[in-house]
Scaffold this motif. Structure first.
Motif, short mmCIF file in Angstrom:
data_model
loop_
_atom_site.label_atom_id
_atom_site.label_comp_id
_atom_site.label_asym_id
_atom_site.label_seq_id
_atom_site.Cartn_x
_atom_site.Cartn_y
_atom_site.Cartn_z
N VAL A 28 0.80 -1.22 0.00
CA VAL A 28 0.00 0.00 0.00
C VAL A 28 0.84 1.27 0.00
N TYR A 32 -0.73 4.69 -1.35
CA TYR A 32 -1.03 5.65 -0.29
C TYR A 32 -0.15 6.89 -0.45
N ALA A 153 -5.89 -3.75 2.59
CA ALA A 153 -6.08 -2.51 1.84
C ALA A 153 -7.09 -2.68 0.71
N PRO A 157 -7.27 2.81 -2.40
CA PRO A 157 -5.99 3.46 -2.11
C PRO A 157 -6.08 4.58 -1.08
N ALA A 161 -7.75 2.77 4.10
CA ALA A 161 -7.05 1.52 3.81
C ALA A 161 -5.70 1.49 4.51
N PHE A 162 -5.00 2.61 4.48
CA PHE A 162 -3.69 2.68 5.14
C PHE A 162 -3.85 2.52 6.65
N ARG A 164 -6.14 0.79 8.22
CA ARG A 164 -6.39 -0.63 8.50
C ARG A 164 -5.08 -1.42 8.49
N VAL A 165 -4.23 -1.09 7.55
CA VAL A 165 -2.95 -1.79 7.45
C VAL A 165 -2.08 -1.50 8.69
#
Length: 394
Positions: A28, A32, A153, A157, A161-162, A164-165
């Motif tokens: 990601v 990101y 992710a 993008p 999503a970032f 969560r990672v």
């Protein structure tokens, strides 16, 4: 289950969760980074900054573990790393992301200390085999880390999503810290001071580099890390720009690499060390890495890129046990943490310079350039290493 077996299982798991928590970021990072208006150089610097933190901290963590024990250092490193990884969600500008990854790198002391535990529980005959098994945890982290990170992710993008990672990576490292606290016995043996103690036990990190037997694997660790980090830091951008792959597919490619690496390290390192010796393993690894870089750099389609990454994975899984084994065997029992910490620091320096250079090269010379340059560096290293080892054996 005896103490050594428990320790081995623990450090395999520790290496797994540490690299998985870090590897979650790989699929990601590129997308990101673009979402927060970072260019390729800034994305590469965000990856390099983690290694800069390791470069500064690894020798210190190793020396502290030599003095105060491995277990406490590992627990503190993993738990602090978990908190800091979760805080990465607040990195919403390129320079905040670079700073956040740097602080996480400072807290990451588990790499060198885990290998010091491996040295504590092994002897000269099985040292490289044990190092390979510990390295298998590292490779398994490459399987599930980027793969789960890519799936976490998804194809989104955005900032969510970032986040969560980051949370998933923090949870993985936190689990590793708690597990270490409960199942890892202390492996650092305490020695009473004696009148015949040698100066080797108190050598400084800089003095270690004056020992040719230690300097050789440490320098090679720097060079191979420099080349490999060019691949790691730019492959996601390469896959997005040239192969047009989403994060989930990029994560799967890293998973294939990790699978190969885990199998070779866990089952093959001991056999290769017995058949070829650590020096022979090193030459074989450099051959694989050189060829793999050229295959990936010249790829324009997914099958060739996967083939190249698989060849790189085979070399990567062989070079680490060989270099760790050579370093550990050249160090005394009282300086395992220090010597392996210096080796990890050298590797970290390569991971600092490699991504920074790779980002610049990618921006100014094109997507294939970082891989081709890495292949040239590895080819020259192979020839030079062969000449050095041949001269030593003459």
């Amino acid at each position: 289950m005896n103490a050594n077996t428990r320790a081995l299982i623990a450090i395999i798991v520790i290496n797994f969760v540490t690299i998985a928590g870090f590897g979650f970021m790989f699929p990601v990072f590129a997308i990101y980074g673009k979402a927060i208006d970072a260019n390729a150089t800034e994305i590469a610097l965000s990856i390099a900054s983690f290694s800069l933190g390791q470069l500064i901290a690894s020798p210190l963590w190793g020396k502290i573990s030599d003095r105060y024990g491995r277990r406490n250092v590992l627990v503190i490193s993993l738990l602090v790393g978990a908190v800091l990884t979760a805080l990465n969600v607040f990195a919403v500008t390129p320079w905040l992301l670079i700073f956040a990854r740097f602080i996480c790198g400072l807290a990451s002391g588990s790499f060198s200390v885990a290998f010091a535990v491996a040295a504590d529980i092994s002897n000269a005959e099985n040292r490289t085999r044990v190092m390979g098994m510990v390295g298998a945890g590292f490779s398994l982290g490459f399987i599930l880390g980027p793969a789960i990170g890519g799936f976490a992710a998804g194809n989104d993008p955005g900032v969510d999503a970032f986040a969560r990672v980051c949370i998933a990576g923090a949870a993985m490292m936190g689990f590793g810290g708690i597990l270490t606290l409960f199942i890892l016995p202390e492996t650092r043996k305490r020695h009473e001071p004696s009148a015949d103690a040698t100066p080797v036990a108190v050598r400084s990190n800089l003095t270690l580099l004056r020992d040719p037997a230690l300097a050789f694997p440490i320098i090679l660790s720097l060079i191979t890390s420099l080349a490999l980090s060019k691949m790691e830091s730019t492959f996601a951008i390469f896959a997005d720009d040239v192969l047009h792959l989403p994060p989930s597919r990029i994560g799967l490619i890293f998973a294939v690499m990790g699978t190969i690496g885990a199998i070779v390290q866990f089952a093959g390192a001991g056999l290769l060390a017995k058949k070829l010796g650590e020096r022979g393993m090193l030459m074989l690894a450099l051959c694989f890495l050189t060829v793999g870089m050229f295959v990936v750099g010249s790829s324009t389609a997914l099958p060739q890129a996967i083939l190249g990454m698989c060849i790189i994975a085979s070399g990567f899984s062989t070079v680490n046990p060989a270099l760790s084994g050579l370093t550990s065997l050249a160090a005394s029992a009282d300086e395992q943490g220090s010597a392996l910490g210096v080796m990890q620091s050298a590797a970290s320096f390569g991971r600092v310079a490699g991504p920074a250079l790779a980002g610049l090269i990618y921006d100014f010379a094109g997507p294939s350039a970082p891989f081709m340059l890495a292949g040239v560096v590895l080819a020259l290293t192979l020839v030079s290493s062969f000449a050095v080892l041949r001269a030593r054996l003459a």
